[in-house]
Design a protein around this motif. Structure first.
Motif, PDB file in Angstrom:
ATOM      1  N   TYR A  42      -6.437  40.858 -27.682  1.00 46.08           N
ATOM      2  CA  TYR A  42      -6.472  42.288 -27.951  1.00 46.08           C
ATOM      3  C   TYR A  42      -5.516  43.016 -27.024  1.00 46.08           C
ATOM      4  O   TYR A  42      -5.047  42.467 -26.022  1.00 46.08           O
ATOM      5  CB  TYR A  42      -7.891  42.854 -27.809  1.00 46.08           C
ATOM      6  CG  TYR A  42      -8.416  42.921 -26.393  1.00 46.08           C
ATOM      7  CD1 TYR A  42      -8.214  44.052 -25.616  1.00 46.08           C
ATOM      8  CD2 TYR A  42      -9.129  41.862 -25.832  1.00 46.08           C
ATOM      9  CE1 TYR A  42      -8.691  44.130 -24.322  1.00 46.08           C
ATOM     10  CE2 TYR A  42      -9.617  41.928 -24.547  1.00 46.08           C
ATOM     11  CZ  TYR A  42      -9.395  43.069 -23.795  1.00 46.08           C
ATOM     12  OH  TYR A  42      -9.870  43.138 -22.512  1.00 46.08           O
ATOM     13  N   GLY A  43      -5.223  44.243 -27.377  1.00 44.50           N
ATOM     14  CA  GLY A  43      -4.400  45.117 -26.540  1.00 44.50           C
ATOM     15  C   GLY A  43      -4.934  46.530 -26.630  1.00 44.50           C
ATOM     16  O   GLY A  43      -5.468  46.938 -27.656  1.00 44.50           O
ATOM     17  N   ILE A  44      -4.821  47.264 -25.538  1.00 45.77           N
ATOM     18  CA  ILE A  44      -5.287  48.652 -25.502  1.00 45.77           C
ATOM     19  C   ILE A  44      -4.102  49.543 -25.146  1.00 45.77           C
ATOM     20  O   ILE A  44      -3.383  49.264 -24.188  1.00 45.77           O
ATOM     21  CB  ILE A  44      -6.417  48.850 -24.475  1.00 45.77           C
ATOM     22  CG1 ILE A  44      -7.612  47.982 -24.825  1.00 45.77           C
ATOM     23  CG2 ILE A  44      -6.813  50.318 -24.399  1.00 45.77           C
ATOM     24  CD1 ILE A  44      -8.737  48.037 -23.807  1.00 45.77           C
ATOM     25  N   SER A  45      -3.916  50.600 -25.919  1.00 49.43           N
ATOM     26  CA  SER A  45      -2.857  51.577 -25.655  1.00 49.43           C
ATOM     27  C   SER A  45      -3.482  52.952 -25.516  1.00 49.43           C
ATOM     28  O   SER A  45      -4.312  53.343 -26.342  1.00 49.43           O
ATOM     29  CB  SER A  45      -1.847  51.606 -26.803  1.00 49.43           C
ATOM     30  OG  SER A  45      -1.272  50.350 -26.988  1.00 49.43           O
ATOM     31  N   SER A  46      -3.093  53.677 -24.486  1.00 45.50           N
ATOM     32  CA  SER A  46      -3.541  55.059 -24.291  1.00 45.50           C
ATOM     33  C   SER A  46      -2.311  55.946 -24.352  1.00 45.50           C
ATOM     34  O   SER A  46      -1.509  55.970 -23.422  1.00 45.50           O
ATOM     35  CB  SER A  46      -4.240  55.212 -22.943  1.00 45.50           C
ATOM     36  OG  SER A  46      -5.429  54.469 -22.922  1.00 45.50           O
ATOM     37  N   LEU A  47      -2.181  56.658 -25.447  1.00 42.87           N
ATOM     38  CA  LEU A  47      -1.028  57.522 -25.665  1.00 42.87           C
ATOM     39  C   LEU A  47      -1.446  58.979 -25.595  1.00 42.87           C
ATOM     40  O   LEU A  47      -2.615  59.288 -25.358  1.00 42.87           O
ATOM     41  CB  LEU A  47      -0.392  57.187 -27.016  1.00 42.87           C
ATOM     42  CG  LEU A  47      -0.050  55.700 -27.212  1.00 42.87           C
ATOM     43  CD1 LEU A  47       0.372  55.441 -28.641  1.00 42.87           C
ATOM     44  CD2 LEU A  47       1.014  55.270 -26.237  1.00 42.87           C
ATOM     45  N   ARG A  48      -0.511  59.885 -25.823  1.00 43.59           N
ATOM     46  CA  ARG A  48      -0.834  61.307 -25.718  1.00 43.59           C
ATOM     47  C   ARG A  48      -1.784  61.781 -26.805  1.00 43.59           C
ATOM     48  O   ARG A  48      -2.661  62.593 -26.538  1.00 43.59           O
ATOM     49  CB  ARG A  48       0.427  62.146 -25.777  1.00 43.59           C
ATOM     50  CG  ARG A  48       0.822  62.648 -24.408  1.00 43.59           C
ATOM     51  CD  ARG A  48       1.919  63.641 -24.487  1.00 43.59           C
ATOM     52  NE  ARG A  48       3.161  62.901 -24.697  1.00 43.59           N
ATOM     53  CZ  ARG A  48       4.274  63.440 -25.104  1.00 43.59           C
ATOM     54  NH1 ARG A  48       4.341  64.705 -25.365  1.00 43.59           N
ATOM     55  NH2 ARG A  48       5.342  62.709 -25.271  1.00 43.59           N
ATOM     56  N   GLU A  49      -1.634  61.282 -28.030  1.00 44.96           N
ATOM     57  CA  GLU A  49      -2.449  61.789 -29.131  1.00 44.96           C
ATOM     58  C   GLU A  49      -3.450  60.779 -29.661  1.00 44.96           C
ATOM     59  O   GLU A  49      -4.302  61.139 -30.471  1.00 44.96           O
ATOM     60  CB  GLU A  49      -1.537  62.246 -30.269  1.00 44.96           C
ATOM     61  CG  GLU A  49      -0.690  63.435 -29.882  1.00 44.96           C
ATOM     62  CD  GLU A  49       0.114  63.975 -31.045  1.00 44.96           C
ATOM     63  OE1 GLU A  49      -0.151  63.579 -32.198  1.00 44.96           O
ATOM     64  OE2 GLU A  49       0.996  64.805 -30.801  1.00 44.96           O
ATOM     65  N   VAL A  50      -3.336  59.531 -29.236  1.00 47.11           N
ATOM     66  CA  VAL A  50      -4.203  58.503 -29.793  1.00 47.11           C
ATOM     67  C   VAL A  50      -4.442  57.393 -28.774  1.00 47.11           C
ATOM     68  O   VAL A  50      -3.561  57.066 -27.985  1.00 47.11           O
ATOM     69  CB  VAL A  50      -3.590  57.928 -31.100  1.00 47.11           C
ATOM     70  CG1 VAL A  50      -2.258  57.276 -30.844  1.00 47.11           C
ATOM     71  CG2 VAL A  50      -4.524  56.974 -31.783  1.00 47.11           C
TER      72      VAL A  50
END
Length: 112
Positions: A42-50
């Motif tokens: 798995y991978g986790i991404s924390s972006l500005r809108e999502v």
């Protein structure tokens, strides 16, 4: 004159992320799918809108599913969504546990 002014660009550095209780639900499902041999990474991404939790069968592949959290859609279609490998939204809603049920159905088929 004690007003605090943020540095330029500081507000834009805020990112959407999953809350601990949300990650607990997601990782519980992930663990069951790994035990069933369906998922491997798995991978986790924390972006500005999502915020995105991506699930892979193999590390080098495109994600099988993406579990997305979009706060801007909170009052419309729902905060959470499960997106398939082809980009199709499989389930969208306000309650993460309900949205994740679309993936739990795959677990039931995998065990049979």
């Amino acid at each position: 004159m004690n007003s605090l002014t943020p540095f330029p660009g500081q507000a834009s550095s805020e990112r959407v992320s999953f809350h601990r209780s949300e990650l607990s639900l997601i990782l519980s499902l992930y663990g069951r799918m790994v035990a069933a041999g369906e998922w491997r990474d798995y991978g986790i991404s924390s972006l500005r809108e999502v915020a995105v939790f991506s699930v892979f069968r193999r590390t080098a592949e495109n994600p099988l599913y993406r579990i997305e959290k979009r706060p801007k859609l909170r009052n419309r279609q729902g905060l959470f969504a499960v997106v398939g490998i082809d980009g199709q939204v499989l389930k969208r809603g306000h309650d993460l546990k309900t949205v994740l049920r679309v993936l739990e159905r795959k677990l039931i088929r995998a065990v049979e």
